[in-house]
Write an enzyme that holds these catalytic residues in place. Structure first.
Site, PDB file in Angstrom:
ATOM      1  N   ARG A   1       0.826  -1.215   0.000  1.00 43.94           N
ATOM      2  CA  ARG A   1       0.000   0.000   0.000  1.00 43.94           C
ATOM      3  C   ARG A   1       0.862   1.267   0.000  1.00 43.94           C
ATOM      4  O   ARG A   1       0.534   2.254  -0.639  1.00 43.94           O
ATOM      5  CB  ARG A   1      -0.952  -0.012   1.204  1.00 43.94           C
ATOM      6  CG  ARG A   1      -2.075  -1.030   1.009  1.00 43.94           C
ATOM      7  CD  ARG A   1      -3.055  -1.014   2.143  1.00 43.94           C
ATOM      8  NE  ARG A   1      -3.728   0.264   2.273  1.00 43.94           N
ATOM      9  CZ  ARG A   1      -4.433   0.629   3.338  1.00 43.94           C
ATOM     10  NH1 ARG A   1      -4.553  -0.197   4.362  1.00 43.94           N
ATOM     11  NH2 ARG A   1      -5.030   1.788   3.377  1.00 43.94           N
TER      12      ARG A   1
ATOM     13  N   HIS B   1      -7.138   8.144  11.186  1.00 42.70           N
ATOM     14  CA  HIS B   1      -6.661   6.755  11.144  1.00 42.70           C
ATOM     15  C   HIS B   1      -5.149   6.654  10.932  1.00 42.70           C
ATOM     16  O   HIS B   1      -4.644   5.614  10.526  1.00 42.70           O
ATOM     17  CB  HIS B   1      -7.410   5.977  10.054  1.00 42.70           C
ATOM     18  CG  HIS B   1      -8.868   5.790  10.369  1.00 42.70           C
ATOM     19  ND1 HIS B   1      -9.796   5.312   9.458  1.00 42.70           N
ATOM     20  CD2 HIS B   1      -9.573   6.018  11.510  1.00 42.70           C
ATOM     21  CE1 HIS B   1     -10.994   5.260  10.031  1.00 42.70           C
ATOM     22  NE2 HIS B   1     -10.893   5.688  11.267  1.00 42.70           N
TER      23      HIS B   1
ATOM     24  N   CYS C   1      12.611  -1.847  15.835  1.00 37.56           N
ATOM     25  CA  CYS C   1      12.609  -0.539  16.468  1.00 37.56           C
ATOM     26  C   CYS C   1      14.056  -0.104  16.761  1.00 37.56           C
ATOM     27  O   CYS C   1      14.793  -0.818  17.446  1.00 37.56           O
ATOM     28  CB  CYS C   1      11.810  -0.606  17.767  1.00 37.56           C
ATOM     29  SG  CYS C   1      11.876   0.960  18.653  1.00 37.56           S
TER      30      CYS C   1
HETATM   31  P1  OAD Z   1     -15.035   2.646   1.836  1.00 41.17           P
HETATM   32  O1  OAD Z   1     -14.359   1.721   0.877  1.00 41.17           O
HETATM   33  O2  OAD Z   1     -15.877   2.065   2.915  1.00 41.17           O
HETATM   34  O3  OAD Z   1     -15.955   3.665   1.040  1.00 41.17           O
HETATM   35  C1  OAD Z   1     -15.487   4.351  -0.090  1.00 41.17           C
HETATM   36  C2  OAD Z   1     -16.615   5.241  -0.564  1.00 41.17           C
HETATM   37  O4  OAD Z   1     -16.141   6.016  -1.636  1.00 41.17           O
HETATM   38  C3  OAD Z   1     -17.858   4.503  -1.052  1.00 41.17           C
HETATM   39  O5  OAD Z   1     -19.001   5.119  -0.487  1.00 41.17           O
HETATM   40  C4  OAD Z   1     -17.828   4.702  -2.563  1.00 41.17           C
HETATM   41  O6  OAD Z   1     -19.136   4.758  -3.126  1.00 41.17           O
HETATM   42  C5  OAD Z   1     -17.141   6.043  -2.654  1.00 41.17           C
HETATM   43  N1  OAD Z   1     -16.414   6.292  -3.899  1.00 41.17           N
HETATM   44  C6  OAD Z   1     -15.701   5.417  -4.671  1.00 41.17           C
HETATM   45  N2  OAD Z   1     -15.103   6.055  -5.677  1.00 41.17           N
HETATM   46  C7  OAD Z   1     -15.423   7.367  -5.563  1.00 41.17           C
HETATM   47  C8  OAD Z   1     -15.103   8.541  -6.300  1.00 41.17           C
HETATM   48  N3  OAD Z   1     -14.298   8.502  -7.386  1.00 41.17           N
HETATM   49  N4  OAD Z   1     -15.641   9.723  -5.886  1.00 41.17           N
HETATM   50  C9  OAD Z   1     -16.458   9.781  -4.807  1.00 41.17           C
HETATM   51  N5  OAD Z   1     -16.789   8.706  -4.064  1.00 41.17           N
HETATM   52  C10 OAD Z   1     -16.274   7.519  -4.426  1.00 41.17           C
HETATM   53  O7  OAD Z   1     -13.887   3.587   2.428  1.00 41.17           O
HETATM   54  P2  OAD Z   1     -13.942   4.517   3.704  1.00 41.17           P
HETATM   55  O8  OAD Z   1     -15.293   5.093   3.911  1.00 41.17           O
HETATM   56  O9  OAD Z   1     -12.796   5.445   3.593  1.00 41.17           O
HETATM   57  O10 OAD Z   1     -10.310   2.120   8.315  1.00 41.17           O
HETATM   58  O11 OAD Z   1     -13.657   3.472   4.846  1.00 41.17           O
HETATM   59  C11 OAD Z   1     -13.549   3.936   6.167  1.00 41.17           C
HETATM   60  C12 OAD Z   1     -12.522   3.154   6.920  1.00 41.17           C
HETATM   61  O12 OAD Z   1     -12.800   1.770   6.812  1.00 41.17           O
HETATM   62  C13 OAD Z   1     -11.117   3.264   6.384  1.00 41.17           C
HETATM   63  O13 OAD Z   1     -10.402   4.383   6.864  1.00 41.17           O
HETATM   64  C14 OAD Z   1     -10.482   2.018   6.879  1.00 41.17           C
HETATM   65  C15 OAD Z   1     -11.571   1.073   6.470  1.00 41.17           C
HETATM   66  O14 OAD Z   1     -11.559  -0.146   6.938  1.00 41.17           O
HETATM   67  C16 OAD Z   1      -9.298   1.506   8.920  1.00 41.17           C
HETATM   68  O15 OAD Z   1      -8.453   0.875   8.315  1.00 41.17           O
HETATM   69  C17 OAD Z   1      -9.285   1.707  10.394  1.00 41.17           C
END
Ligand code: OAD
Length: 316
Positions: free
Chosen positions: A81, A131, A200
């Site tokens: 990543r 995060h 570390c």
């Molecule tokens: P998600 O993968 O849950 O959601 C991504 C969102 O982006 C979805 O609602 C898609 O519809 C939207 N999307 C995709 N492409 C897009 C674009 N080009 N423009 C606008 N919207 C778009 O990701 P997060 O909401 O970021 O946490 O997930 C939240 C957290 O869950 C992350 O930070 C991570 C994950 O597990 C940890 O790792 C603690």
């Protein structure tokens, strides 16, 4: 003189006007960012296509338990990543949000760990990384407080290099070496034990780990305190919920907190189904489509045109 071509609008005019009228007079603005913001830069989201890394659900590797069980596997996932994030660039939405932060009292809460907002020079004091960051590393030993910020070394240790395909007939120079996609199930992942992983430098005992917040872990307390202080200062006029499924708490909870403080909600998302859990009211907005296109257009009334060619990437 070069002709300037007006960028076609991607937002319905009526919604754009009512949003900008509100934005222009807003004095306290919040944003909650998610992986969709970086999608058009070329990074996969978590819950959409691309949310699998080989056979592993990305979220199943993001736990302290997974690291305890197989730190080599988890490090290879994060090393991949880091490598991917370094290979892409911030998009116009990252730059537009950074510019809004310079123009207004605007606090951004980002769930993204990809480093793209910092690289778009988003003012650090107005960007709260809920995060953590892929580019922070810290000691995994409970008793050691070692933390290094902005470590962009790729790979972080040589054993985590993405393997190249030596059997590829086109591989006759280092340049031509084809990087194997270690997200491909058919590419063997080397088993890496303690000896091969980053240690570390402070306690010399613990393994280093990525400085991201994993499931079952608390969000960084200094970040939460800063956010609470800002939230408590006054009412909030607007929260933009950009490219997030808004399903992971406590981050998603900020939408309701902002609403209770008077904020109107503007969702920018590809998927109409991904509104915040509390739904949308008639005075809110849903802008459907790619955040990289929509966000600069929405913010234009305050920040002007976003021309990414003129903007620099802090990583270069
Ligand atoms: P998600 O993968 O849950 O959601 C991504 C969102 O982006 C979805 O609602 C898609 O519809 C939207 N999307 C995709 N492409 C897009 C674009 N080009 N423009 C606008 N919207 C778009 O990701 P997060 O909401 O970021 O946490 O997930 C939240 C957290 O869950 C992350 O930070 C991570 C994950 O597990 C940890 O790792 C603690």
């Amino acid at each position: 003189m070069a002709a300037t071509t007006a960028r076609p609008s991607v937002v319905p005019k009526k919604d754009l006007e009512s949003f900008q009228e509100h934005l222009n007079k807003s004095t306290r603005i919040l944003a909650l960012l998610g992986a969709g913001l970086s999608a058009s830069s070329g990074l996969p989201t978590f819950r959409g296509a691309g949310g699998l890394w080989r056979t592993h659900d990305a979220t199943s590797l993001a736990t302290p338990e997974a690291f305890g069980r197989d730190p080599g596997l988890v490090w290879q996932f994060y090393s991949y990543r880091r490598h991917m994030a370094l290979g892409v660039k911030p998009n116009p939405a990252h730059y537009a949000l950074a510019e809004l932060a310079r123009k207004k009292n605007f606090l951004t809460l980002s769930q993204n760990v990809d480093g793209l907002s910092p690289r778009a020079r988003h003012p650090a004091d107005k960007l709260k990384l809920l995060h953590g960051s892929l580019f922070d590393v810290k000691c995994s030993d409970f008793f050691c407080d070692y933390l290094e910020k902005n470590n962009y070394t790729d790979p972080i240790v040589p054993t985590l290099a993405i393997p190249t395909d030596e059997s590829d007939p086109t591989t006759n120079s280092a340049l031509a070496a084809r990087e194997l996609d270690i997200s491909d199930e058919n590419v063997a992942i080397p088993e890496l034990d303690y000896d091969h992983l980053p240690k570390c430098p402070k306690c010399k005992r613990g393994l280093l780990r990525p400085g991201v917040v994993w499931f079952n872990e608390r969000l960084p307390s200094d970040v939460l305190e800063d956010v609470d202080t800002w939230m408590d200062e006054d009412d909030i006029d607007l929260i933009m919920v950009i490219g997030t499924s808004a399903k992971v708490y406590p981050a998603a909870g900020y939408v309701d907190i902002a609403r209770r403080k008077g904020a109107r909600v503007a969702v920018i998302n590809m998927d109409k189904g991904d509104a915040p859990a509390s739904g949308l009211y008639s005075r809110d907005w849903f802008f459907e489509g790619d955040a990289a296109q929509i966000v600069p257009e929405l913010l234009k009334s305050v920040i002007g045109e976003t021309n990414t060619e003129e903007l620099s990437d802090a990583a270069q």
